[in-house]
Design a protein around this motif. Structure first.
Motif, mmCIF file in Angstrom:
data_model
loop_
_atom_site.group_PDB
_atom_site.id
_atom_site.type_symbol
_atom_site.label_atom_id
_atom_site.label_comp_id
_atom_site.label_asym_id
_atom_site.label_seq_id
_atom_site.Cartn_x
_atom_site.Cartn_y
_atom_site.Cartn_z
ATOM 1 N N LEU A 16 0.874 -1.169 0.000
ATOM 2 C CA LEU A 16 0.000 0.000 0.000
ATOM 3 C C LEU A 16 0.910 1.218 0.000
ATOM 4 O O LEU A 16 1.804 1.335 0.840
ATOM 5 C CB LEU A 16 -0.895 0.013 1.250
ATOM 6 N N LEU A 17 0.704 2.113 -0.958
ATOM 7 C CA LEU A 17 1.491 3.337 -1.015
ATOM 8 C C LEU A 17 0.635 4.483 -0.493
ATOM 9 O O LEU A 17 -0.528 4.620 -0.877
ATOM 10 C CB LEU A 17 1.946 3.625 -2.441
ATOM 11 N N MET A 18 1.210 5.287 0.399
ATOM 12 C CA MET A 18 0.473 6.394 0.996
ATOM 13 C C MET A 18 1.282 7.673 0.878
ATOM 14 O O MET A 18 2.511 7.639 0.907
ATOM 15 C CB MET A 18 0.175 6.101 2.467
ATOM 16 N N THR A 19 0.577 8.765 0.765
ATOM 17 C CA THR A 19 1.210 10.063 0.751
ATOM 18 C C THR A 19 0.497 10.950 1.760
ATOM 19 O O THR A 19 -0.717 10.879 1.911
ATOM 20 C CB THR A 19 1.214 10.692 -0.662
ATOM 21 N N VAL A 20 1.277 11.727 2.477
ATOM 22 C CA VAL A 20 0.725 12.622 3.492
ATOM 23 C C VAL A 20 1.484 13.935 3.417
ATOM 24 O O VAL A 20 2.684 13.947 3.129
ATOM 25 C CB VAL A 20 0.821 12.002 4.906
ATOM 26 N N GLY A 21 0.787 15.039 3.634
ATOM 27 C CA GLY A 21 1.476 16.318 3.612
ATOM 28 C C GLY A 21 0.531 17.468 3.387
ATOM 29 O O GLY A 21 -0.629 17.430 3.803
ATOM 30 N N THR A 22 1.043 18.482 2.698
ATOM 31 C CA THR A 22 0.288 19.711 2.512
ATOM 32 C C THR A 22 -0.011 19.947 1.038
ATOM 33 O O THR A 22 0.614 19.353 0.164
ATOM 34 C CB THR A 22 1.055 20.912 3.076
ATOM 35 N N ALA A 23 -0.982 20.831 0.810
ATOM 36 C CA ALA A 23 -1.413 21.134 -0.550
ATOM 37 C C ALA A 23 -1.993 22.543 -0.586
ATOM 38 O O ALA A 23 -2.341 23.108 0.447
ATOM 39 C CB ALA A 23 -2.475 20.122 -0.993
#
Length: 168
Positions: A16-23
């Motif tokens: 499972l690939l996940m991305t977390v952060g700001t936008a």
């Protein structure tokens, strides 16, 4: 980012690939932290005299526009509003271009990495997920807003990802 996703998958067996952060926020969607239901690459296509025509990465950038988002795995119950994110190689500080991304791609938020992760996952049939909190409104004030709001937005995104992980 595509290479980072490939390394996680091949070296560590990530399933499972996940991305977390700001936008940056593009649309009038309610909220300031989102579960990313869809991702689209916004800077691949054809520059025409009167418009930029978007195409999925890797396809021929000619003919009728053809944009198909990469769909994330279903939200396991984070309680976050779902959003469509668009990604590209530029920090967006132009309200007119931001409005174009909303109109052309039905995008809600923008970053520089999620679509690459989603593309890699989609090419291999892996699930992906993402959580992003907004720092700015993708306009002429974005650079200052980004810096002013980065810590708080990062904390919101991290808290959302903690909820997501607890649900797995």
């Amino acid at each position: 980012m595509w290479q980072a996703a490939a390394r996680l998958h091949t070296r560590h067996g990530a399933d499972l690939l996940m991305t977390v952060g700001t936008a940056g926020k593009l649309s009038q969607i309610e909220g300031d932290c989102f579960y990313l239901a869809r991702a689209i690459q916004h800077d691949y296509g054809a520059r025409k005299a009167d418009a930029f025509v978007h195409y999925p990465p890797g396809e021929w950038p000619m003919g009728p526009a053809n944009v198909e988002p990469y769909h994330a795995m279903p939200d396991p119950g984070t309680g976050l509003p779902e959003a469509c994110i668009t990604s590209g190689d530029a920090f967006i500080e132009d309200a007119h271009y931001a409005a174009h991304l909303v109109a052309a791609l039905d995008a809600d938020v923008v970053d520089m990495e999620t679509a690459a992760v989603a593309q890699y996952a989609g090419n291999l049939g892996l699930p992906w997920a993402g959580i992003k909190a907004t720092t700015d409104d993708a306009n002429h004030e974005s650079a200052g807003d980004f810096h002013a709001n980065l810590l708080a937005a990062s904390q919101r995104a991290a808290a959302g990802m903690e909820r997501f992980i607890a649900l797995l």
